[in-house]
Design a protein around this motif. Structure first.
Motif, PDB file in Angstrom:
ATOM      1  N   ALA A  31     -13.059  -2.021   4.118  1.00 25.84           N
ATOM      2  CA  ALA A  31     -12.785  -3.445   4.263  1.00 25.84           C
ATOM      3  C   ALA A  31     -11.573  -3.621   5.167  1.00 25.84           C
ATOM      4  CB  ALA A  31     -12.524  -4.094   2.909  1.00 25.84           C
ATOM      5  N   THR A  32     -11.504  -4.802   5.789  1.00 21.15           N
ATOM      6  CA  THR A  32     -10.363  -5.162   6.621  1.00 21.15           C
ATOM      7  C   THR A  32      -9.669  -6.338   5.953  1.00 21.15           C
ATOM      8  OG1 THR A  32     -11.511  -4.432   8.612  1.00 21.15           O
ATOM      9  CG2 THR A  32      -9.623  -5.893   8.907  1.00 21.15           C
ATOM     10  N   PHE A  33      -8.363  -6.214   5.789  1.00 23.00           N
ATOM     11  CA  PHE A  33      -7.555  -7.257   5.163  1.00 23.00           C
ATOM     12  C   PHE A  33      -6.654  -7.862   6.222  1.00 23.00           C
ATOM     13  CE2 PHE A  33      -8.643  -4.153   2.001  1.00 23.00           C
ATOM     14  CZ  PHE A  33      -8.993  -4.903   0.894  1.00 23.00           C
ATOM     15  N   LYS A  34      -6.681  -9.172   6.334  1.00 17.15           N
ATOM     16  CA  LYS A  34      -5.772  -9.880   7.240  1.00 17.15           C
ATOM     17  C   LYS A  34      -4.629 -10.408   6.384  1.00 17.15           C
ATOM     18  CE  LYS A  34      -5.440 -13.700  10.498  1.00 17.15           C
ATOM     19  NZ  LYS A  34      -6.157 -14.836  11.116  1.00 17.15           N
ATOM     20  N   VAL A  35      -3.443  -9.884   6.599  1.00 17.78           N
ATOM     21  CA  VAL A  35      -2.259 -10.293   5.851  1.00 17.78           C
ATOM     22  C   VAL A  35      -1.467 -11.249   6.741  1.00 17.78           C
ATOM     23  CG1 VAL A  35      -0.218  -9.516   4.605  1.00 17.78           C
ATOM     24  CG2 VAL A  35      -2.258  -8.067   4.679  1.00 17.78           C
ATOM     25  N   VAL A  36      -1.384 -12.494   6.311  1.00 19.44           N
ATOM     26  CA  VAL A  36      -0.801 -13.558   7.117  1.00 19.44           C
ATOM     27  C   VAL A  36       0.694 -13.696   6.821  1.00 19.44           C
ATOM     28  CG1 VAL A  36      -0.980 -16.027   7.666  1.00 19.44           C
ATOM     29  CG2 VAL A  36      -3.018 -14.739   7.091  1.00 19.44           C
ATOM     30  N   LYS A  37       1.447 -14.024   7.854  1.00 18.07           N
ATOM     31  CA  LYS A  37       2.904 -14.267   7.785  1.00 18.07           C
ATOM     32  C   LYS A  37       3.678 -13.016   7.396  1.00 18.07           C
ATOM     33  CE  LYS A  37       2.198 -18.658   8.551  1.00 18.07           C
ATOM     34  NZ  LYS A  37       2.721 -19.510   9.554  1.00 18.07           N
ATOM     35  N   GLN A  38       3.204 -11.859   7.824  1.00 20.42           N
ATOM     36  CA  GLN A  38       3.899 -10.595   7.614  1.00 20.42           C
ATOM     37  C   GLN A  38       3.859  -9.814   8.918  1.00 20.42           C
ATOM     38  OE1 GLN A  38       5.653  -9.765   4.974  1.00 20.42           O
ATOM     39  NE2 GLN A  38       5.033 -11.579   3.831  1.00 20.42           N
ATOM     40  N   ASP A  39       4.626  -8.707   8.982  1.00 23.29           N
ATOM     41  CA  ASP A  39       4.706  -7.952  10.226  1.00 23.29           C
ATOM     42  C   ASP A  39       4.608  -6.457   9.959  1.00 23.29           C
ATOM     43  OD1 ASP A  39       7.136  -7.468   9.069  1.00 23.29           O
ATOM     44  OD2 ASP A  39       8.338  -8.246  10.714  1.00 23.29           O
ATOM     45  N   HIS A  40       5.061  -5.649  10.920  1.00 24.07           N
ATOM     46  CA  HIS A  40       4.961  -4.194  10.852  1.00 24.07           C
ATOM     47  C   HIS A  40       5.653  -3.615   9.619  1.00 24.07           C
ATOM     48  CE1 HIS A  40       3.165  -3.298  14.751  1.00 24.07           C
ATOM     49  NE2 HIS A  40       3.889  -4.283  15.260  1.00 24.07           N
ATOM     50  N   THR A  41       6.688  -4.247   9.134  1.00 25.36           N
ATOM     51  CA  THR A  41       7.435  -3.686   8.012  1.00 25.36           C
ATOM     52  C   THR A  41       6.527  -3.487   6.803  1.00 25.36           C
ATOM     53  OG1 THR A  41       9.410  -4.824   8.802  1.00 25.36           O
ATOM     54  CG2 THR A  41       9.457  -4.006   6.548  1.00 25.36           C
ATOM     55  N   LEU A  42       5.875  -4.539   6.384  1.00 27.44           N
ATOM     56  CA  LEU A  42       4.978  -4.435   5.234  1.00 27.44           C
ATOM     57  C   LEU A  42       3.742  -3.613   5.577  1.00 27.44           C
ATOM     58  CD1 LEU A  42       4.364  -5.215   2.317  1.00 27.44           C
ATOM     59  CD2 LEU A  42       3.245  -7.263   3.197  1.00 27.44           C
ATOM     60  N   GLY A  43       3.219  -3.772   6.765  1.00 27.29           N
ATOM     61  CA  GLY A  43       2.023  -3.033   7.159  1.00 27.29           C
ATOM     62  C   GLY A  43       2.216  -1.530   7.094  1.00 27.29           C
ATOM     63  N   ASN A  44       3.333  -1.047   7.593  1.00 27.75           N
ATOM     64  CA  ASN A  44       3.594   0.391   7.596  1.00 27.75           C
ATOM     65  C   ASN A  44       3.843   0.913   6.184  1.00 27.75           C
ATOM     66  OD1 ASN A  44       3.852   2.863   8.898  1.00 27.75           O
ATOM     67  ND2 ASN A  44       6.060   2.657   9.043  1.00 27.75           N
ATOM     68  N   MET A  45       4.552   0.150   5.357  1.00 29.66           N
ATOM     69  CA  MET A  45       4.800   0.600   3.986  1.00 29.66           C
ATOM     70  C   MET A  45       3.509   0.648   3.178  1.00 29.66           C
ATOM     71  SD  MET A  45       8.521  -0.951   2.904  1.00 29.66           S
ATOM     72  CE  MET A  45       8.061  -2.656   3.026  1.00 29.66           C
ATOM     73  N   LEU A  46       2.643  -0.358   3.324  1.00 29.18           N
ATOM     74  CA  LEU A  46       1.364  -0.348   2.616  1.00 29.18           C
ATOM     75  C   LEU A  46       0.480   0.798   3.097  1.00 29.18           C
ATOM     76  CD1 LEU A  46       0.437  -4.119   2.351  1.00 29.18           C
ATOM     77  CD2 LEU A  46       0.948  -2.555   0.478  1.00 29.18           C
ATOM     78  N   ARG A  47       0.441   1.026   4.392  1.00 25.50           N
ATOM     79  CA  ARG A  47      -0.356   2.123   4.936  1.00 25.50           C
ATOM     80  C   ARG A  47       0.084   3.464   4.348  1.00 25.50           C
ATOM     81  NH1 ARG A  47       0.570   6.094   8.063  1.00 25.50           N
ATOM     82  NH2 ARG A  47       2.657   5.296   8.433  1.00 25.50           N
ATOM     83  N   ALA A  48       1.398   3.677   4.286  1.00 25.61           N
ATOM     84  CA  ALA A  48       1.916   4.933   3.737  1.00 25.61           C
ATOM     85  C   ALA A  48       1.557   5.086   2.258  1.00 25.61           C
ATOM     86  CB  ALA A  48       3.429   5.007   3.930  1.00 25.61           C
ATOM     87  N   GLN A  49       1.664   4.014   1.488  1.00 20.92           N
ATOM     88  CA  GLN A  49       1.307   4.070   0.073  1.00 20.92           C
ATOM     89  C   GLN A  49      -0.187   4.320  -0.107  1.00 20.92           C
ATOM     90  OE1 GLN A  49       3.028   4.028  -2.834  1.00 20.92           O
ATOM     91  NE2 GLN A  49       4.914   4.121  -1.645  1.00 20.92           N
ATOM     92  N   LEU A  50      -1.003   3.698   0.728  1.00 21.24           N
ATOM     93  CA  LEU A  50      -2.449   3.902   0.639  1.00 21.24           C
ATOM     94  C   LEU A  50      -2.825   5.344   0.952  1.00 21.24           C
ATOM     95  CD1 LEU A  50      -3.592   0.594   2.283  1.00 21.24           C
ATOM     96  CD2 LEU A  50      -4.302   1.381   0.011  1.00 21.24           C
ATOM     97  N   LEU A  51      -2.217   5.930   1.964  1.00 12.50           N
ATOM     98  CA  LEU A  51      -2.548   7.304   2.341  1.00 12.50           C
ATOM     99  C   LEU A  51      -2.085   8.321   1.298  1.00 12.50           C
ATOM    100  CD1 LEU A  51      -1.880   7.194   6.175  1.00 12.50           C
ATOM    101  CD2 LEU A  51      -4.085   7.288   4.994  1.00 12.50           C
ATOM    102  N   ALA A  52      -1.158   7.930   0.434  1.00 12.38           N
ATOM    103  CA  ALA A  52      -0.710   8.826  -0.629  1.00 12.38           C
ATOM    104  C   ALA A  52      -1.739   8.906  -1.764  1.00 12.38           C
ATOM    105  CB  ALA A  52       0.634   8.355  -1.180  1.00 12.38           C
ATOM    106  N   SER A  53      -2.679   7.988  -1.793  1.00 16.13           N
ATOM    107  CA  SER A  53      -3.704   7.974  -2.838  1.00 16.13           C
ATOM    108  C   SER A  53      -4.831   8.945  -2.472  1.00 16.13           C
ATOM    109  CB  SER A  53      -4.261   6.560  -3.001  1.00 16.13           C
ATOM    110  OG  SER A  53      -5.359   6.564  -3.882  1.00 16.13           O
ATOM    111  N   PRO A  54      -5.282   9.771  -3.408  1.00 17.46           N
ATOM    112  CA  PRO A  54      -6.366  10.708  -3.097  1.00 17.46           C
ATOM    113  C   PRO A  54      -7.722  10.018  -2.908  1.00 17.46           C
ATOM    114  CG  PRO A  54      -5.763  10.866  -5.399  1.00 17.46           C
ATOM    115  CD  PRO A  54      -4.766   9.948  -4.759  1.00 17.46           C
TER     116      PRO A  54
END
Length: 147
Positions: A31-54
């Motif tokens: 799925a693709t999630f469009k997160v409105v009114k946010q920028d790279h800061t939250l995007g990169n932190m969420l990506r890192a947390q997601l990749l830590a999940s098996p």
């Protein structure tokens, strides 16, 4: 200039949703999630947390344009959980991590405020260095918070 007003970058308009979900029809369990009114800061932190999940096979984000205050987050899972559930779990872990970081930050600055003139360590201020350098504290040698 072409830049939008500052408040338009982080304040949601009436009826505007903070998150929009689009199921991917070409890739299974994605799925693709469009997160409105946010920028790279939250995007990169969420990506890192997601990749830590098996359970997550792929997680990536992109900010389509610097003048548009949103980013797109794409998640593919192995099918044991949905991409929405993976995002919710990653956001919960991120909130817990940031809360722990805030607690450590506040604790360190409370040590600085309670420091006596002789450089003695206050009660409870002695702990072990997370990098293996032995005991730390304001009396056990200054560190990166020494102003």
């Amino acid at each position: 200039m072409n830049a939008p007003n500052r408040h338009e970058l982080f304040v949601l308009e009436d009826g505007e949703k903070a998150l929009e979900v689009t199921e991917d029809t070409k890739i299974p369990n994605a799925a693709t999630f469009k997160v409105v009114k946010q920028d790279h800061t939250l995007g990169n932190m969420l990506r890192a947390q997601l990749l830590a999940s098996p359970n997550v096979l792929f997680a990536g984000y992109k900010a389509p344009h610097p003048l548009h205050p949103h980013f797109l987050l794409k998640i593919q899972t192995d099918g044991t959980i949905t991409p929405a559930a993976a995002l919710e779990a990653a956001a919960s872990r991120l909130i817990a991590t940031l809360s722990a970081l805030e607690g450590k930050f506040r604790r360190e600055f409370s040590f600085k405020d309670g420091e006596s003139g002789g450089g003695a360590v206050t009660a409870g201020a002695m702990e072990t260095d997370p990098y293996g350098g032995g005991p730390v504290g304001w009396g056990a040698g200054r560190d990166y918070l020494d102003f």
